[in-house]
Every structure is written in C-alpha cells, then in structure tokens.
Design an enzyme around this catalytic site. Structure first.
Site, short mmCIF file in Angstrom:
data_model
loop_
_atom_site.label_atom_id
_atom_site.label_comp_id
_atom_site.label_asym_id
_atom_site.label_seq_id
_atom_site.Cartn_x
_atom_site.Cartn_y
_atom_site.Cartn_z
N SER A 99 1.03 -1.24 -0.08
CA SER A 99 0.08 0.13 -0.12
C SER A 99 0.76 1.27 0.06
O SER A 99 2.04 1.06 0.48
CB SER A 99 -0.95 -0.18 1.19
OG SER A 99 -1.65 -1.33 1.24
N HIS B 197 -2.70 -1.98 -1.95
CA HIS B 197 -2.23 -2.59 -3.38
C HIS B 197 -2.28 -4.05 -2.92
O HIS B 197 -1.41 -4.58 -2.17
CB HIS B 197 -0.80 -2.22 -3.80
CG HIS B 197 -0.41 -0.97 -3.82
ND1 HIS B 197 0.86 -0.50 -3.76
CD2 HIS B 197 -1.07 0.02 -4.45
CE1 HIS B 197 0.91 0.75 -4.08
NE2 HIS B 197 -0.33 1.14 -4.42
N GLU C 37 -2.85 -1.40 -7.62
CA GLU C 37 -3.59 -0.33 -7.21
C GLU C 37 -5.24 -0.90 -7.10
O GLU C 37 -5.45 -1.35 -8.26
CB GLU C 37 -3.34 0.76 -7.92
CG GLU C 37 -4.31 2.15 -7.57
CD GLU C 37 -3.77 3.50 -8.45
OE1 GLU C 37 -4.59 3.66 -9.15
OE2 GLU C 37 -2.83 3.67 -7.94
#
Length: 720
Positions: A199, A221, A653
């Site tokens: 992330s 992520h 993402e």
C-alpha cells in the site's frame, strides 16, 4: 423489508484528470455545489440506500444498527456469493460445504480455534456494537431471502449468517492470514496473493499545502483475484456519524475511511506478531527446559464433502504445546505457532471508534486499546493534525532481532517464550513532524517523515528490520519532501508517479558501457534506453526492455543489492543504492535482456501499454505504471505475458482516494476493478478505463451531490 425503486439518473458531474506525462497539470471539475457547506453531516429521517452510477451505496440510517443493516444488504447485493463463501470458510466448514480444496483451510482454522474463539469474541462485544454486528448479518440475510435467485446455489447452504460469523471472518482475516498464515507455519511460504501485499499512504499538514488544508492518500495494493482481499466502496450516514471509504468485503467497518472531519488509511507492516517454534519431539511429547512434556490433546472432527455430494466425518486430533497449537510439516518436523492478540476481541469496534472520533484525543484513546493486531495506520484531520503509527500487537522479547523471530525459533527453552506485549507508546510513531508530512509504502518505520525524528536505536531490534527500503518507499519520501504548497490537484499528480527510479540510479553507468560494446543490437538497445524518459507510461518504448534487464541485474523481485556500486545505507536511506558495480556484467545482462524481450514481446521497443493491458470483461485498455521495486509509486504487478505478449494486472492499485480536508471536504478516487463481482453486474469493469487514463472521479459525500447522481433507491425498514 427492502424494495428497490428505479429512475433515470441525473447528470453526474465528475472530476476529470487530464494527461499522463509528468509535469502535465491535472484539471478537476468544479465542485458540484458552492464551498463552505456546513461540516455537520446530513441527518437521515428514514432508512434508504441511494446507488450512484458506479454502484456505490450511499446508506442513510436513522441510527447505527439501521446503517449497519443497510451496509450488510448492500454488500450482499454487490458481493454476496464471495462473502458467503468467506463466512463458510471462517466457520470451519469449507471442507464440508465445498470439498477437498478447502480441507487445508478448515484444518488450519479448527486447529487454531478460530470458530470457537469467534463465538467467545462475539459474546465479549459491547452491547451496542454487538447490535451493529447482528444488524449487518441481518442485512446480508435479508438480501438473500428477498433475492434468492441472485445467490449461487453453491453458497446458499451458508445462510443464514450471524454476528458471530462476521466476527469469525474478521478474526480469520486479521489473525490467521495477516499475522499468522498456514504457508509460513507449514514452511511452504505464502502464495503470491498473500506475500505481495502492499500500500501507499500520505498525510500532509496544512503548513505544506497551498490552501492550508490537510491532505490524505489512501492507496492499498492487493491481489485483484483473491476474495478476502477484494475491496468495497461505501458511504454510511446516520445522525451521529458519517463514514466514506473502502474495506475488504465481509467486514462491517470501513478501514480506509474519511468524513468531513478526519480520515485514516492503512498499510501492511512487517511486525512479527506470530512466532513459529520448532519442537524437539521425544517419547510422545516434546522437550522443554530439559524435560519431556506431554502435549495437550483434544479430539475434534470435521466433515468432508465428496464428489457425489455426500459427506464423511474426518477425525482431527489437535495437539498443543506450551507455545500454542502444533502442526506437522511435510518433512516431519513439528512446529507450534503462538499468535499475539488472541485475547483481544475488539478490533472491529476499535476501528469503528477510530473512524468516528470527534477529536485526535478521541482517536488516540481508541488506538491505545491495541485491539488492531497489525498495520501501519496514518491519520489526518481538518484541524491539521497528522500522525503515523507502526501499530500492532507486538510481543515483548528478551533477545533476538527480527530475522531471528521471523524464522523457526527453538521451542525447547522457556527463554524464548514471550508472554507480554508492548503498549502503543513503545512503538514507532510520529505526530505533526517538522517535515510537514507522514508516509508509508510498506517500508520499515524508520523514515515515516523527512527529516527523520527517531532512529532504529530508539526501539528493540525485533520490532522491524533495518533492511533496504524499496525504491517505491524512497520515491514516496522524495515526492513528499521535495514538494511544498501542495494543492489537491498536485497531490493527485504526484500519486500518479510511475517513474523508474532504478533507471535513474543505473542507466548513467549502463548506457555508456553499452554504447561501446561491439554488438550492434546492444548499441541500439543503449540508444533506446538513452532516449527513454524513464517513465512507465503506456507509450514508452523502452520500459519493457528495462524491466527485463532489471530482473537480471537485481533479481526476480528487483530487490537485490549486490550489483549496485553503492548499496543501500541507513545513513542515506532515500538516495541509495545507486551505480553499477560491474558495467561489463551489466552489458552482458542487457544482451540477454534483448533476447528475453524479443521472445516475450516480439520486439525490444514494443510500447509498454500495447503489452500491458487492463482487461476486465469486454473492456481492454492500455496500462501504465510498474513494479514498486523498480521505483514506480503507482503500482501494478503484471502477469506473465501470453503467447501474444499480452499481460494483465494480478496485483496492485485497488482502491485509491485523495482527500482534502477543506470546508466541505473534497475527495477524488477510483476502485480499479469496480464495486461488484456478482454475476450479471454492470459495476465490475466500469472504472477500468478511468484507471487507464488516471481519470479520477469525485467521491460524493454531500446529500445534494448524491441526489444528483442517484441511479436507484432502496428504501428499507429495520427492526432488531
């Protein structure tokens, strides 16, 4: 009872982000109403769900249980099949419901006592929050009862679900996937969907922004294909609270959350909250402090579904040592797993209290309960406070660094048995640092801001590693530290950074060496790399070649240090490593990369977005952004290319939101893979084109915004 009313949608004013190349200004649509709206949230007088054009439920409830009921109903409509499967697994009945593919998970959860502990934890909830959990489960059941044909026959047997099922799923996800996992305990290693969690997070103080408003980035992520990591976007409003954001499906609270006053985000951290103890077996027991101890033994069983639909009972003997439950590895060794936080049932309620806090002091009081077992947590609010916390239930250990505790710890001595955990104040944290920002991109907690405010020497060596920070993490620090007077537009542009930082660190040495190589192909490749702007844009013609070379230079995961001239150093954590130690070897690697790129993609100069495609259902658009270990802040992990040289995202993402705590709040974002995966949904592939263009949409909080965008209304009545 819920009923659904349809009407034509009004025109929706969306935020439009223009351009992909660095330096191109991002243009946003004007706010959908005049500024200076009151901070107070809309106070619903009836229960209803308003669905916008992207399948986002805006849930208005007259009280908290009503909102939770509507939230459960909405999640079931959008992800019902997957949620019921996850709840069935967490119940310890996956093998009974769906057969041998679920047997290992069933044994893992039963041996660790997850279903039984979930019942205990459910009973230990505060009465008010237990009512919310019951309401959430009731909403799931109500949707399934009212829409039976929309639920797959395979998962209907899980119904009805209960508040205890909600707790069991959260318990399994947090304590026995994130903190402990079967792959790590059994010695098999985590599969990619669990190992590659990541992330990005930023929080910026008012003094570093153009308008004097704090900014927050939420950007996890995770795998695009794993059910328990699938995110869901929603908006909950009652007279007492408002929450907008995203969380994993099946959870009743929004973990990536914001409202008109504050917001939080999470990133995966490397805290070691579980210990695997290697046991020395002897005489039917195990050695401990020089004596043979008998195992505690408990007899259990589970059912296993057969191919013909029948079930057979399977006995399960659960052995425990002083450390915890015991598992046998494939090589015959016995390992006991000890997991911190199994005495803390309040994770869900703590998150709820954090995201509905009325002040930073209230937020800190919730954090201090230490019920959330892991994660870096980043906070920002409209008063201008920002905070980073290396959060988690961290055992107090008498000796050893993190590498020791990540391995198989000797289980034959009490010197390694931990019994206490650290309070919040012992952990790395920073509030309102001089640098004006906090950040984390899954790096160790030593550079949460710049300049740094503490060092690893201030904390035990077992809390976090002093290992190289990824190039993505370094880029995160630099993007924040090198930019002042940030507007929301500039903030969004920085989030979209897909620069190949590794190229900046290596090409100045590689290109000159390659240009003097006698091989014409190597010279041509060097000229291609020299002309490259070092961005992973869809039209880049050198990015694929560089990626193949970097895999040889820095290893399969692009994380190796040995080939750099100057390796990473904690003294220079955001500017090392750099340089090429052996230019001749690097040129030979380029020669091999040329052949590999041609074999995989057909040519060394194939456009990045021609090979890297975002394909969901019938939508097929070019991709941009790359691997975090190459330095791309915006992350997509790509599959292996097929026979046509086409690859698609498998990780990266998922949810992204960028928030300005203005009056009223402004927020823009996307859910990469849409907000529903139920069969027949129109909200699975409806955002992927915007992802390709970095065309963020405005996130709708104010009632007038939602009314202007509503596609469908679902009034409901809820009686506990």
């Amino acid at each position: 009872m819920l009923r659904v009313l349809h009407r034509a949608a009004s025109a929706l004013v969306m935020a439009t982000v223009i351009g992909l190349a660095p330096g191109v200004a991002f243009a946003l649509a004007e706010p959908t109403s005049t500024p200076q709206a009151p901070i107070a949230a809309y106070k619903p007088r009836s229960n209803e769900i308003l669905w916008d054009g992207y399948g986002v439920p805006h849930i208005y409830g007259v009280d908290a249980p009503s909102a939770f009921y509507g939230y459960g109903w909405a999640q079931a409509r959008s992800h019902g099949d997957n949620i019921l499967r996850l709840y069935g697994e967490a119940r310890g009945k996956g093998a009974e419901y769906w057969g041998p593919d679920y047997e290992q998970t069933t044994v893992w959860l039963l041996t660790n006592g997850v279903p039984e502990r979930a019942q205990q934890w459910y009973a230990q909830q505060s009465p008010d929050f237990r009512a919310n959990l019951d309401a959430f489960a009731a909403g799931i059941n109500a949707y399934a009862q009212q829409n039976p044909d929309d639920i797959s026959p395979e998962v209907r047997q899980v119904l009805p679900v209960s508040g205890a099922d909600v707790v069991a799923h959260a318990h399994r996800l947090m304590n026995f996937l994130y903190v402990a996992s079967p792959g790590r305990t059994l010695g098999e290693g985590d599969p990619p969907d669990l190992a590659d969690q990541g992330s990005n997070s930023w929080a910026v103080a008012p003094g570093k922004t153009a308008n004097g408003n704090a900014l927050l980035l939420q950007n996890p992520h995770l795998s695009w294909t794993t059910d328990y990591f699938t995110y869901y976007e929603a908006h909950l409003v009652t007279p007492d609270f408002e929450i907008y954001g995203a969380t994993q499906i099946g959870l009743p609270v929004i973990r990536f959350a914001f409202n008109q006053r504050m917001g939080i985000t999470n990133t995966v951290n490397g805290m070691v909250g579980a210990t695997n103890y290697r046991l020395t077996l002897q005489d039917g027991g195990y050695l401990y402090d020089g004596q043979v101890r008998p195992f505690e033994r408990r007899q259990a069983s589970y059912r296993l579904r057969q191919a013909d639909g029948s079930t057979v009972d399977k006995p399960l003997e659960i052995r425990s040592s002083v450390h915890g439950p015991v598992f046998e590895r494939a090589d015959g060794t016995a390992v006991a797993v000890r997991v911190a936080g199994l005495d803390r049932p309040g994770m869900l309620e703590q998150y709820f209290d954090m995201i509905t806090a009325h002040s930073f002091d209230d937020y800190e009081a919730a954090m201090a309960r230490m019920q959330v077992p892991t994660f870096n947590i980043v906070y920002a609010d409209r008063e201008g406070t920002i905070n980073y916390s290396f959060n988690g239930v961290a055992p107090k250990r008498a000796e050893g660094d993190i590498a020791f505790w990540q391995g198989n710890v000797p289980g034959d001595s009490s010197r390694y048995l931990w019994t206490e955990t650290h309070p919040l104040d012992d952990l790395p944290r920073v509030t309102n640092p001089p640098g004006g920002f906090v950040q984390n991109s899954n790096d160790p907690p030593w550079t949460p801001t710049w300049p740094v405010t503490y060092t690893p020497r201030d904390h035990p060596s077992y809390l976090a590693p002093q290992t190289p920070h990824s190039l993505r993490a370094q880029q995160s620090v630099r993007l924040m530290s090198e930019n002042d007077d940030l507007t929301l537009e500039r903030f969004m542009a920085l989030q979209f950074s897909h620069r190949a930082v590794m190229a900046d660190r290596t090409l100045p040495d590689l290109i000159p060496a390659a240009l003097i190589d006698p091989d014409p192909e190597v010279q041509a490749a060097a000229r291609l790399l020299a002309a490259w702007d070092r961005e992973f844009t869809s039209d880049s013609r050198a990015a694929l070649l560089f990626e193949e070379w970097a895999r040889l230079f820095a290893g399969q995961n692009f994380a190796g240090q040995a080939a750099f001239a100057t390796p990473w150093s904690l003294d220079k954590p955001v500017s090392t490593p750099y340089g090429v130690r052996d230019p001749k070897a690097a040129v030979d690697q380029l020669r091999t990369a040329i052949a590999n790129t041609k074999r995989k993609y057909g040519a060394i100069d194939r456009p990045f977005g021609d090979a890297s495609r975002m394909i969901l259902n019938d939508v097929n658009v070019p991709g941009a952004a790359g691997y975090g270990n190459l330095g791309s802040f915006r992350v997509f992990t790509w599959s292996d290319p097929d026979e046509n040289g086409i690859r698609t995202p498998v990780h990266g993402e998922t949810w992204v939101a960028m928030i300005e705590f203005s009056t009223p709040v402004r927020a823009y974002g996307l859910m990469s893979y849409g907000n529903s995966r139920q069969p027949g949904t129109t909200h699975y592939s409806d955002q992927i084109e915007r992802v390709s263009r970095a065309d963020f949409r405005e996130l709708l909080l104010r009632r007038e915004q939602v009314e202007a965008a509503v596609q469908e209304r679902t009034p409901f009545n809820f009686k506990p």
